[in-house]
Scaffold this active site. Structure first.
Site, mmCIF file in Angstrom:
data_model
loop_
_atom_site.group_PDB
_atom_site.id
_atom_site.type_symbol
_atom_site.label_atom_id
_atom_site.label_comp_id
_atom_site.label_asym_id
_atom_site.label_seq_id
_atom_site.Cartn_x
_atom_site.Cartn_y
_atom_site.Cartn_z
ATOM 1 N N ASP A 59 0.864 -1.177 0.000
ATOM 2 C CA ASP A 59 0.000 0.000 0.000
ATOM 3 C C ASP A 59 0.905 1.233 0.000
ATOM 4 O O ASP A 59 1.839 1.305 0.821
ATOM 5 C CB ASP A 59 -0.873 -0.046 1.274
ATOM 6 C CG ASP A 59 -1.988 0.985 1.238
ATOM 7 O OD1 ASP A 59 -1.688 2.187 1.055
ATOM 8 O OD2 ASP A 59 -3.155 0.580 1.382
ATOM 9 N N LYS A 85 -10.705 6.680 -7.511
ATOM 10 C CA LYS A 85 -11.117 7.533 -8.634
ATOM 11 C C LYS A 85 -12.625 7.663 -8.832
ATOM 12 O O LYS A 85 -13.068 8.083 -9.907
ATOM 13 C CB LYS A 85 -10.462 7.026 -9.913
ATOM 14 C CG LYS A 85 -10.833 5.592 -10.235
ATOM 15 C CD LYS A 85 -10.307 5.157 -11.585
ATOM 16 C CE LYS A 85 -10.784 3.754 -11.903
ATOM 17 N NZ LYS A 85 -10.338 3.237 -13.175
ATOM 18 N N SER A 125 -5.795 14.196 -14.211
ATOM 19 C CA SER A 125 -7.090 14.016 -14.883
ATOM 20 C C SER A 125 -7.593 15.353 -15.394
ATOM 21 O O SER A 125 -7.333 16.407 -14.783
ATOM 22 C CB SER A 125 -8.081 13.448 -13.872
ATOM 23 O OG SER A 125 -9.397 13.578 -14.333
ATOM 24 N N ALA A 126 -8.369 15.303 -16.457
ATOM 25 C CA ALA A 126 -9.028 16.515 -16.955
ATOM 26 C C ALA A 126 -10.012 17.065 -15.932
ATOM 27 O O ALA A 126 -10.476 18.202 -16.079
ATOM 28 C CB ALA A 126 -9.755 16.199 -18.256
ATOM 29 N N TYR A 149 -12.773 14.195 -5.309
ATOM 30 C CA TYR A 149 -11.816 13.478 -6.153
ATOM 31 C C TYR A 149 -10.964 14.485 -6.941
ATOM 32 O O TYR A 149 -9.733 14.397 -6.959
ATOM 33 C CB TYR A 149 -12.579 12.538 -7.105
ATOM 34 C CG TYR A 149 -11.790 12.085 -8.291
ATOM 35 C CD1 TYR A 149 -10.741 11.192 -8.154
ATOM 36 C CD2 TYR A 149 -12.096 12.563 -9.575
ATOM 37 C CE1 TYR A 149 -10.008 10.794 -9.260
ATOM 38 C CE2 TYR A 149 -11.362 12.161 -10.672
ATOM 39 C CZ TYR A 149 -10.320 11.277 -10.515
ATOM 40 O OH TYR A 149 -9.594 10.898 -11.600
ATOM 41 N N LYS A 153 -6.789 15.470 -6.842
ATOM 42 C CA LYS A 153 -5.877 15.519 -8.011
ATOM 43 C C LYS A 153 -5.149 16.870 -8.032
ATOM 44 O O LYS A 153 -3.943 16.928 -8.307
ATOM 45 C CB LYS A 153 -6.651 15.318 -9.316
ATOM 46 C CG LYS A 153 -7.102 13.884 -9.549
ATOM 47 C CD LYS A 153 -5.965 12.951 -9.948
ATOM 48 C CE LYS A 153 -6.392 11.496 -9.934
ATOM 49 N NZ LYS A 153 -5.317 10.533 -10.122
ATOM 50 N N PHE A 178 -8.062 12.630 -20.411
ATOM 51 C CA PHE A 178 -9.471 12.909 -20.683
ATOM 52 C C PHE A 178 -10.255 11.615 -20.384
ATOM 53 O O PHE A 178 -10.249 11.189 -19.243
ATOM 54 C CB PHE A 178 -9.630 13.557 -22.069
ATOM 55 C CG PHE A 178 -9.300 15.045 -21.944
ATOM 56 C CD1 PHE A 178 -7.989 15.460 -21.667
ATOM 57 C CD2 PHE A 178 -10.284 16.011 -21.968
ATOM 58 C CE1 PHE A 178 -7.689 16.809 -21.429
ATOM 59 C CE2 PHE A 178 -9.996 17.362 -21.747
ATOM 60 C CZ PHE A 178 -8.696 17.748 -21.477
ATOM 61 N N ASP A 295 -22.155 17.297 -14.241
ATOM 62 C CA ASP A 295 -21.611 17.009 -15.572
ATOM 63 C C ASP A 295 -21.504 18.272 -16.424
ATOM 64 O O ASP A 295 -22.437 19.080 -16.464
ATOM 65 C CB ASP A 295 -22.513 16.015 -16.319
ATOM 66 C CG ASP A 295 -22.159 14.575 -16.021
ATOM 67 O OD1 ASP A 295 -21.189 14.343 -15.268
ATOM 68 O OD2 ASP A 295 -22.857 13.679 -16.537
#
Ligand code: UD1
Length: 356
Positions: A59, A85, A125-126, A149, A153, A178, A295
């Site tokens: 871990d 994620k 990540s995007a 999340y 990042k 993406f 979204d």
């Protein structure tokens, strides 16, 4: 040839990157706690590449254990995939996400310092662009977290960037993915989400396999050509090849480089669904549902920097992504059913019908 440690190396993107790195003659060592990866992955990597990668079950939060892995390894670089994620889970359990993603990265960086390893390629990540103001999105676009999340990042990107600025690390690539989809064309490795998939392609594959009845399209009233959400889907093998390029460039460069990894082309939910139908010959039942909160209408990359810095562009088509995702899904569905029914039953396609 470089020697590279992959944290989260048995996961979806880690395992495909291992295949690509081995194919280019690099030495690869995997570290994974198998919390979201199958224990069959190392054997499958051997089937694909012929190489038996050393695997450490560890871990990243265990700094001492990570130090032991890194100390004996003579690694040139670390590619850091290990993280949680799932957006919904991160909002339900922020402490877990801060612990695994942020504290885990801190622990890894501490172990890297101990071992004198100064190069890292980081799985970003995007999502760091939040709800983008316009597309295509370049790396200089404003950064903004819309969920825990995404926040983790951003924090991890900042931590790594600060360590490069202050000299503890020499080189960092922050690779902003993406929408990775697809699978290795062998069908031996792919994405295997636990529980109900939150992302479009795994859900679509499970409908096609008869594991779910119908796909819900989250909204058809967005300001996009057909009203459904537009994303930049990227084949995981293209993404894997971008990691090879990033590691190879990292060996001869300094500083922090944030780089978008996408095709630069946006496709809608219905584009993906109909391409999937053509690629598989299956009709996918779907219904239009309400928008999913949080979204964005459209999200696709400006991939200019990836080409300039890494000499990388995505080569595989949406059709390839659908075909390879389905190949993986149908082989793993068959294996699952064989295990459940003693190998006596063929897979059903309860949700999907063969196209005429
Ligand atoms: C999601 C995450 C993002 C993360 C990425 C990882 C959210 C809000 N965003 O991105 O932070 O980095 O996954 O891959 O969860 N869709 C449907 N029906 C479904 C599932 C999805 O219509 O059952 C639509 C979505 O509304 C969207 C598109 O398909 O327009 C892609 O969705 P998804 O695969 O979840 O990816 P993102 O939302 O882009």
């Amino acid at each position: 040839m470089a020697r590279i440690l992959l944290t989260g190396g048995a996961g979806f993107i880690g395992s495909h990157t291992a295949v690509a790195l081995l194919g280019r003659g690099h030495d690869v060592v995997l570290a994974d706690n198998f919390s979201n990866a199958s224990r069959s992955v190392p054997a499958r990597l051997k089937d694909i590449t012929g190489v038996d990668c050393p695997v450490h079950e560890v871990d990243i939060r265990n700094t001492q254990a990570m130090q032991a892995v890194l100390a004996g390894g003579a690694f040139d670089a670390v590619i850091h995939f290990a993280a949680l994620k799932a957006v919904g889970e991160s909002e339900a359990n922020p402490l877990l996400y801060f612990d695994v993603n942020v504290a885990g990265t801190l622990s890894l960086l501490t172990a890297m310092r101990h071992a004198g390893i100064g190069r890292i390629v980081f799985s970003s990540s995007a999502t760091v662009y939040g709800a983008p103001e316009h597309c295509p999105i370049a790396e200089a676009a404003p950064l903004h977290a819309t969920n825990i999340y995404g926040r983790t990042k951003l924090i991890m990107e900042d931590m790594i960037g600060d360590l490069v600025r202050t000299g503890m690390l020499s080189t960092a690539f922050l690779l902003r993915y993406f929408n990775p989809v697809g699978a290795h064309p062998s069908g031996l490795i792919g994405e295997d989400p636990r529980g109900v998939p939150a992302n479009l392609m795994p859900y679509l594959c499970q409908v096609a396999a008869g594991q779910r009845d119908c796909l819900t399209v989250f909204g058809d009233d967005y300001p996009t050509p057909d009203g459904t959400g537009v994303r930049d889907y990227l084949h995981v093998m293209d993404l894997a090849e971008a990691h090879c390029a990033a590691v190879e460039v990292a060996l001869g460069t300094y500083g922090t480089h944030a780089v978008n990894l996408g095709t630069g082309t946006g496709y809608s939910v219905l584009d993906l669904l109909h391409t999937f139908e053509r690629a598989t010959g299956l009709a996918i039942p779907y219904r239009i549902g309400p928008r999913r909160p949080g979204d964005a209408p459209s999200c696709y990359a400006d991939p200019t920097l990836a080409k300039a810095m890494l000499g990388w562009t995505a080569k595989r088509t949406l059709h390839d992504m659908c075909q390879d995702s389905w190949h993986w899904q149908s082989l793993s569905a068959k294996a699952r059913q064989a295990a459940e029914h003693g190998g006596s039953q063929a897979p059903t396609t309860a949700g999907a019908q063969l196209l005429a």
